[in-house]
Design a protein around this motif. Structure first.
Motif, mmCIF file in Angstrom:
data_model
loop_
_atom_site.group_PDB
_atom_site.id
_atom_site.type_symbol
_atom_site.label_atom_id
_atom_site.label_comp_id
_atom_site.label_asym_id
_atom_site.label_seq_id
_atom_site.Cartn_x
_atom_site.Cartn_y
_atom_site.Cartn_z
ATOM 1 N N ALA A 187 0.839 -1.203 0.000
ATOM 2 C CA ALA A 187 0.000 0.000 0.000
ATOM 3 C C ALA A 187 0.874 1.252 0.000
ATOM 4 N N PHE A 188 1.954 1.202 0.767
ATOM 5 C CA PHE A 188 2.874 2.331 0.827
ATOM 6 C C PHE A 188 3.522 2.555 -0.539
ATOM 7 N N ALA A 189 3.994 1.487 -1.165
ATOM 8 C CA ALA A 189 4.648 1.589 -2.470
ATOM 9 C C ALA A 189 3.684 2.127 -3.521
ATOM 10 N N SER A 190 2.428 1.715 -3.435
ATOM 11 C CA SER A 190 1.425 2.189 -4.389
ATOM 12 C C SER A 190 1.193 3.691 -4.240
ATOM 13 N N ALA A 191 1.088 4.170 -2.998
ATOM 14 C CA ALA A 191 0.903 5.603 -2.760
ATOM 15 C C ALA A 191 2.135 6.384 -3.187
ATOM 16 N N LEU A 192 3.297 5.786 -3.006
ATOM 17 C CA LEU A 192 4.551 6.463 -3.324
ATOM 18 C C LEU A 192 4.692 6.719 -4.816
#
Length: 287
Positions: A128-133
């Protein structure tokens, strides 16, 4: 004489406009002051003066943030000052943890004001973090790099806390994204951090020291060789990890021979010289 309704409305509208304009001017002036203060400190070559004087300015930055808590520029300036002071001048680890924690808190608040999806994903899964990044772009570089710097400082002073260490993959992803967006930002600062992260562990334990070496070389190139702290960390983390004394001593002697004066790097370079001397001395027993 009674005031007409139309005149009253006009007066109220004028007051609102003037208040908004005044707020905008004050915010701009405050941001300019914090930027000038940070630059002046980074250009200082007297480490004793900075060590003794900066705490007063930390309190001043706290006051500015208290007066304008939704201003991400001031929050990032506060994070940078607190982080630099904790990392460069505080030997007591408990105190360093408090100061680095304040830097992280300010930087996270700035991130949440400007990059809410990324902020919301911080405590979630890595995917989820990588997607937002992926949504971050050039306009976000100051915020994500400022937060990454504060996060790295917090992890450094809490190296015995496994919860902090567990955040390294997200921090690394954040730095890689900053490096992709603008590798020149902060004289190649993201590459420098990535050099350190990849050189923490030997290859046998999952580290990637050769990738770390490549990042250190890139950071040297991007700073034009002027940031002497790159050489110090290159020696401390990579050269010592792979037991390359020749490279270790070469890098540190280059630091000692260099002119420390450079725009926004003078203080860092002065601290680098002090650290280089200590590493050369301890290296006699290390290798």
């Amino acid at each position: 004489m009674p005031i007409s309704l139309s005149r009253l409305r006009f007066a109220l509208l004028l007051c609102v406009c003037l208040t908004a304009a005044c707020g905008s001017v004050m915010r701009k002036a405050t941001r300019q002051f914090s930027d000038n203060l940070t630059t002046a400190i980074l250009n200082e070559d007297d480490t004793g003066l900075v060590r003794d004087g900066v705490p007063s300015y930390l309190l001043l930055i706290d006051g500015l943030i208290e007066g304008d808590p939704q201003n991400p520029d001031i929050l990032l300036a506060g994070a940078k000052l607190y982080g630099a002071y904790a990392g460069g001048f505080v030997d007591d680890n408990e105190r360093a943890q408090r100061l680095a924690g304040r830097a992280y808190s300010y930087a996270r608040r700035a991130l949440c004001l400007r990059e809410k999806p990324l902020c919301d994903a911080l405590d979630g899964s890595f995917d989820a973090f990588a997607s937002a990044l992926k949504q971050a772009d050039a306009k976000d570089i100051a915020t994500i790099y400022g937060f990454a710097s504060a996060w790295a400082g917090k992890i450094q002073v809490n190296s015995g806390d496994w919860n902090a260490i567990a955040d390294l993959p997200k921090l690394q992803a954040l730095l890689q994204r900053a490096n992709e967006i603008d590798e020149h930002y902060d004289n190649g600062g993201a590459a420098l951090y990535l050099g350190v992260i990849n050189s923490i562990r030997p290859a046998s334990l999952g580290g990637k020291p050769e990738e770390g070496k490549a990042y250190f070389d890139k950071a040297l190139e991007l700073s034009g060789g002027r940031n002497q702290m790159v050489r110090v960390l290159y020696a401390q983390f990579y050269a010592r990890l792979v037991f390359d004394q020749t490279l270790h001593d070469k890098l540190l002697n280059e630091v000692l021979a260099a002119d420390p004066v450079a725009p926004k790097l003078t203080l860092i370079n002065t601290l680098a010289k002090r650290k280089a001397k200590a590493l050369l001395e301890s290296g006699k027993d290390y290798f």
